[in-house]
Design a protein around this motif. Sequence first.
Motif, PDB file in Angstrom:
ATOM      1  N   LEU A 210      -6.278   4.319  -9.746  1.00  0.00           N
ATOM      2  CA  LEU A 210      -6.625   5.259  -8.678  1.00  0.00           C
ATOM      3  C   LEU A 210      -7.609   6.303  -9.181  1.00  0.00           C
ATOM      4  O   LEU A 210      -8.582   6.649  -8.502  1.00  0.00           O
TER       5      LEU A 210
ATOM      6  N   SER B 238       1.004   2.656   6.274  1.00  0.00           N
ATOM      7  CA  SER B 238       1.291   2.706   4.838  1.00  0.00           C
ATOM      8  C   SER B 238       1.621   4.125   4.389  1.00  0.00           C
ATOM      9  O   SER B 238       2.506   4.329   3.540  1.00  0.00           O
ATOM     10  N   LEU B 239       0.938   5.109   4.935  1.00  0.00           N
ATOM     11  CA  LEU B 239       1.237   6.503   4.579  1.00  0.00           C
ATOM     12  C   LEU B 239       2.637   6.896   5.042  1.00  0.00           C
ATOM     13  O   LEU B 239       3.350   7.620   4.335  1.00  0.00           O
TER      14      LEU B 239
ATOM     15  N   ALA C  73       4.920   5.316   2.625  1.00  0.00           N
ATOM     16  CA  ALA C  73       4.859   6.045   1.355  1.00  0.00           C
ATOM     17  C   ALA C  73       5.683   7.323   1.414  1.00  0.00           C
ATOM     18  O   ALA C  73       6.333   7.701   0.420  1.00  0.00           O
TER      19      ALA C  73
ATOM     20  N   PHE D 126      -3.424   1.731   7.227  1.00  0.00           N
ATOM     21  CA  PHE D 126      -3.242   2.826   6.278  1.00  0.00           C
ATOM     22  C   PHE D 126      -2.353   3.936   6.849  1.00  0.00           C
ATOM     23  O   PHE D 126      -1.623   4.601   6.104  1.00  0.00           O
TER      24      PHE D 126
ATOM     25  N   GLY E  25      -2.790  13.158   4.703  1.00  0.00           N
ATOM     26  CA  GLY E  25      -3.521  11.917   4.463  1.00  0.00           C
ATOM     27  C   GLY E  25      -3.983  11.260   5.754  1.00  0.00           C
ATOM     28  O   GLY E  25      -5.116  10.774   5.842  1.00  0.00           O
TER      29      GLY E  25
ATOM     30  N   TRP F 123       0.830  -1.199   0.000  1.00  0.00           N
ATOM     31  CA  TRP F 123       0.000   0.000   0.000  1.00  0.00           C
ATOM     32  C   TRP F 123       0.872   1.259   0.000  1.00  0.00           C
ATOM     33  O   TRP F 123       0.531   2.253  -0.646  1.00  0.00           O
TER      34      TRP F 123
ATOM     35  N   ILE G 176       0.512   4.079  -2.796  1.00  0.00           N
ATOM     36  CA  ILE G 176       0.243   5.478  -2.432  1.00  0.00           C
ATOM     37  C   ILE G 176       1.363   6.382  -2.914  1.00  0.00           C
ATOM     38  O   ILE G 176       1.122   7.496  -3.409  1.00  0.00           O
TER      39      ILE G 176
END
Length: 388
Positions: A227, A182-183, A186, A179, A86, A52, A56
């Motif tokens: 996306l 994951s951010l 990213a 998430f 985010g 992810w 992202i």
Amino acid sequence: MDNQQGNNRVGNQQSKIFVNNMMESAIRIGLLFMLIVWTYDIIRPFVIPVLWGAIIAVALMPLTQKLEKAFKGRRGIAATALAIIGIALLVVPFVLVSGSIFDGVSRTIEVLQSGDVKIPGPTQKVADIPVLGDKLYEIWALFSTNLEKAVQHFLPEIKTAVGTIASVIGSSLATLMMFIISLAIAAGFMSHAEKISEAVSTVAVRVVGKNGEEWTTLTAATIRSVLLGVVGVAFIQSMLIGSAMFVFDVPAAGLITLGVLILGIAQLPALIVVLPVIFYVFSTQDTTPATIFTIWVLLAGVSDNFLKPLLMGRGVDVPMPVILIGAIGGMLSAGIIGLFLGAVVLAIWYELFVVWLKAGKEQEAAQELAIECDTSEPNLEAVANEVK
């Protein structure tokens, strides 16, 4: 006789060497397999967040490059700022929705404990709803006239619904944490995008040959296309339907809008949520506003049918149906992350198919050219003889 014994001795020795080599190879392969399995068990909890994070990062990289100019070339700060934004966009709605659900449950418990429960009875418009009207009118009337009996009658369904809601909230919290991680990943990927991109291209070329770098670019373009075509269309559709919910003052408009967004990302029709709301509006409002609301939400509910062809596949030299089939099939087999992985896999297979077709045509052209050259040589000799 001596020669035969010598040959047998050499053959036996070669057999022993072969068996020893096989045993040694089997042991090495077994140890390597054990190491791979052990390594996978160690990194398995981080596979989905890293995937992810990569998705992202690929999607937000153009925005990061634009934001980098505002921060005077400091990409790390730009990537961190995007990650924080985010996380805020994820956490704030989750906290608001969770708080609203908690307050609603607490208020319901207080009202039930006080015994002061008054549910208005249904109108005749509810009974006039096709197919479901009579049954809905009967259930509604039972809850409005004898709540205790209704609760006892529907107690198993109520327990199932409460358990489902609790399960959804728990899984949503786990997804939210995933998430957030994951951010953060990213942000690290975007901060070192050039080095990571170069390393990925090198590995791709090493694995698949000269097309590796091209397929790496195709992967990034496919992720951005999905996306835009899936998440982007779902967001537009949810905003169109949500605006109708708020304009016509539908209860829980925010939750309904969130549900439409989730259904859109999951490639399910928004009408699953919209149709019950239409029945509710017709039962509580006049015919004219209810008709306007119905037309509004129905048009918004089918808007994805013409938005996806416009947005999906942009910037990718792959037909839109290939991307769409890959996204839907990937989601059915691997969940939300399969939206991206499925589209990438089918896009690469499509490119392989195109390369195979081109290679076949080039081979046929080369064979035709060789035949022409072979047939032209005798003609040249004949012309030379005539000249002599």
